[in-house]
Design a protein around this motif. Structure first.
Motif, PDB file in Angstrom:
ATOM      1  N   GLN A  21     -11.362 -34.339 -43.869  1.00  0.00           N
ATOM      2  CA  GLN A  21      -9.898 -34.325 -43.865  1.00  0.00           C
ATOM      3  C   GLN A  21      -9.381 -35.330 -42.835  1.00  0.00           C
ATOM      4  N   ARG A 179      -2.387 -23.800 -36.251  1.00  0.00           N
ATOM      5  CA  ARG A 179      -1.413 -24.042 -37.318  1.00  0.00           C
ATOM      6  C   ARG A 179      -0.286 -23.021 -37.356  1.00  0.00           C
ATOM      7  N   LYS A 183       3.408 -23.958 -38.541  1.00  0.00           N
ATOM      8  CA  LYS A 183       4.039 -23.240 -39.641  1.00  0.00           C
ATOM      9  C   LYS A 183       5.457 -22.799 -39.259  1.00  0.00           C
ATOM     10  N   GLU A 212      -2.531 -29.243 -36.381  1.00  0.00           N
ATOM     11  CA  GLU A 212      -3.263 -28.980 -37.628  1.00  0.00           C
ATOM     12  C   GLU A 212      -2.399 -28.181 -38.589  1.00  0.00           C
ATOM     13  N   GLY A 213      -2.702 -28.291 -39.868  1.00  0.00           N
ATOM     14  CA  GLY A 213      -1.977 -27.514 -40.877  1.00  0.00           C
ATOM     15  C   GLY A 213      -0.580 -28.030 -41.168  1.00  0.00           C
ATOM     16  N   GLU A 215       2.117 -29.318 -43.350  1.00  0.00           N
ATOM     17  CA  GLU A 215       2.276 -29.265 -44.806  1.00  0.00           C
ATOM     18  C   GLU A 215       3.570 -29.906 -45.298  1.00  0.00           C
ATOM     19  N   GLU A 216       4.583 -30.003 -44.420  1.00  0.00           N
ATOM     20  CA  GLU A 216       5.904 -30.468 -44.870  1.00  0.00           C
ATOM     21  C   GLU A 216       6.433 -31.601 -44.000  1.00  0.00           C
ATOM     22  N   GLN A 219       8.274 -30.460 -40.875  1.00  0.00           N
ATOM     23  CA  GLN A 219       7.400 -30.133 -39.740  1.00  0.00           C
ATOM     24  C   GLN A 219       6.994 -31.413 -39.020  1.00  0.00           C
ATOM     25  N   GLY A 233      -3.395 -32.306 -42.036  1.00  0.00           N
ATOM     26  CA  GLY A 233      -2.852 -31.265 -42.906  1.00  0.00           C
ATOM     27  C   GLY A 233      -2.614 -31.785 -44.303  1.00  0.00           C
ATOM     28  N   PHE A 234      -2.249 -30.855 -45.204  1.00  0.00           N
ATOM     29  CA  PHE A 234      -2.101 -31.193 -46.621  1.00  0.00           C
ATOM     30  C   PHE A 234      -1.034 -32.266 -46.856  1.00  0.00           C
ATOM     31  N   LEU A 235      -0.016 -32.367 -45.967  1.00  0.00           N
ATOM     32  CA  LEU A 235       1.006 -33.403 -46.134  1.00  0.00           C
ATOM     33  C   LEU A 235       0.375 -34.795 -46.136  1.00  0.00           C
ATOM     34  N   ARG A 238      -5.510 -33.580 -48.369  1.00  0.00           N
ATOM     35  CA  ARG A 238      -6.470 -32.480 -48.410  1.00  0.00           C
ATOM     36  C   ARG A 238      -7.822 -33.029 -47.960  1.00  0.00           C
TER      37      ARG A 238
END
Ligand code: G
Ligand code: G
Ligand code: NA
Length: 253
Positions: A21, A179, A183, A212-213, A215-216, A219, A233-235, A238
């Motif tokens: 990642q 995370r 979040k 970490e983590g 996503e947006e 954030q 993170g996924f943003l 992956r």
């Protein structure tokens, strides 16, 4: 078959693989490094995440063998990238029994040597809770690992009830902010204040602050404003294959 038999066979048959990642610098937009994340290509059930086997392998005493393979494979991949002109630092998760082993420094040194992987391209991740099991031993083990030139990241930081006083004595290069804080960052003043204090600590100590983590985009905007150094993170991405990492690094360079 019993899970234990399957896992022993999986080690022999080399059914494990690594995904990576990416971690991106907010300062220059480049890929700073990657975190290696293990997967199990099960003969019938498909590609399985660590949640399906890591705890079982710890209980069965198989985790050190898996951990050694993960470390060796990460070193091989770093050396392969390097031979193609790519400097991609790779972070490797350690299980607690690996971290507690007095053989770890010798193993790390041997694997780096055998694979011609520069030690400073390997980052070892231990969680805050692993570090706190025996703080004095942690200081000694981390100091010995640092002498080899590898980097140290404290993972899942902020949720493990550690005293900040101990953190100061643990040699480390990276603080991975848990995370949970990321979040909540858009909705919670408290989470923002904690991240702000962690970035202040990191900047004063010359340590990399990694979120970490993520996503947006919202954030990310907060993390940027709070002067976080690196995001994962996924943003951004992956976990992906080594080849996909290479493509991504070339695109962002
Ligand atoms: O890849 P995924 O998000 O599903 O990983 C979940 C968790 O599994 C990670 O947060 C990490 O703690 C653990 N994990 C992933 N790869 C490894 C590994 O190579 N060794 C160990 N000990 N844990 C890992
Ligand atoms: O704590 P650690 O860095 O080991 O966590 C890695 C795990 O977190 C991997 O299993 C990965 O799949 C997962 N992960 C990575 N990015 C994100 C994200 O943006 N959101 C969530 N929920 N999980 C993520
Ligand atoms: Na990790």
């Amino acid at each position: 078959l019993m899970l234990e038999t399957e896992l022993r066979q999986a080690l022999v048959n080399q059914e494990f693989s690594l995904l990576y990642q990416p971690q991106q610098s907010l300062e220059n937009g480049q890929i700073e490094g990657v975190e290696a994340l293990v997967r199990w290509q099960h003969p019938r059930r498909g590609l399985l995440p660590p949640a399906a086997f890591i705890t079982a392998m710890e209980d069965m005493g198989l985790i050190d063998e898996l951990g050694e393979w993960v470390l060796a494979e990460s070193c091989r991949q770093v050396a392969l990238w390097q031979s193609r002109g790519l400097r991609i630092r790779t972070a490797v998760n350690l299980a607690s029994s690996q971290f507690e082993s007095s053989d770890l420094p010798v193993l790390v040194q041997r694997l780096c040597h055998e694979t011609r992987c520069p030690p400073d391209m390997i980052e070892l991740e231990i969680t805050e809770s692993m570090a706190m099991v025996n703080p004095q031993k942690t200081i000694e083990q981390l100091s010995e690992l640092k002498r080899l030139g590898v980097r140290i990241a404290i993972d899942d930081f902020g949720v493990g009830h550690s005293s900040l006083e101990y953190l100061l004595h643990f040699p480390h290069d990276v603080l991975k902010v848990d995370r949970t804080f990321i979040k909540n960052i858009t909705t919670s003043k408290g989470s923002r204040a904690i991240v702000r204090s962690l970035t202040a600590y990191c900047s004063a100590m010359g340590i990399t602050c990694l979120a970490e983590g993520v996503e947006e985009q919202r954030q990310l905007d907060y993390l940027d404003a709070l002067a976080v150094d690196v995001i994962q993170g996924f943003l951004l991405s992956r976990p992906i294959t080594a080849d996909e990492v290479e493509t991504m690094v070339f695109q962002l360079a």
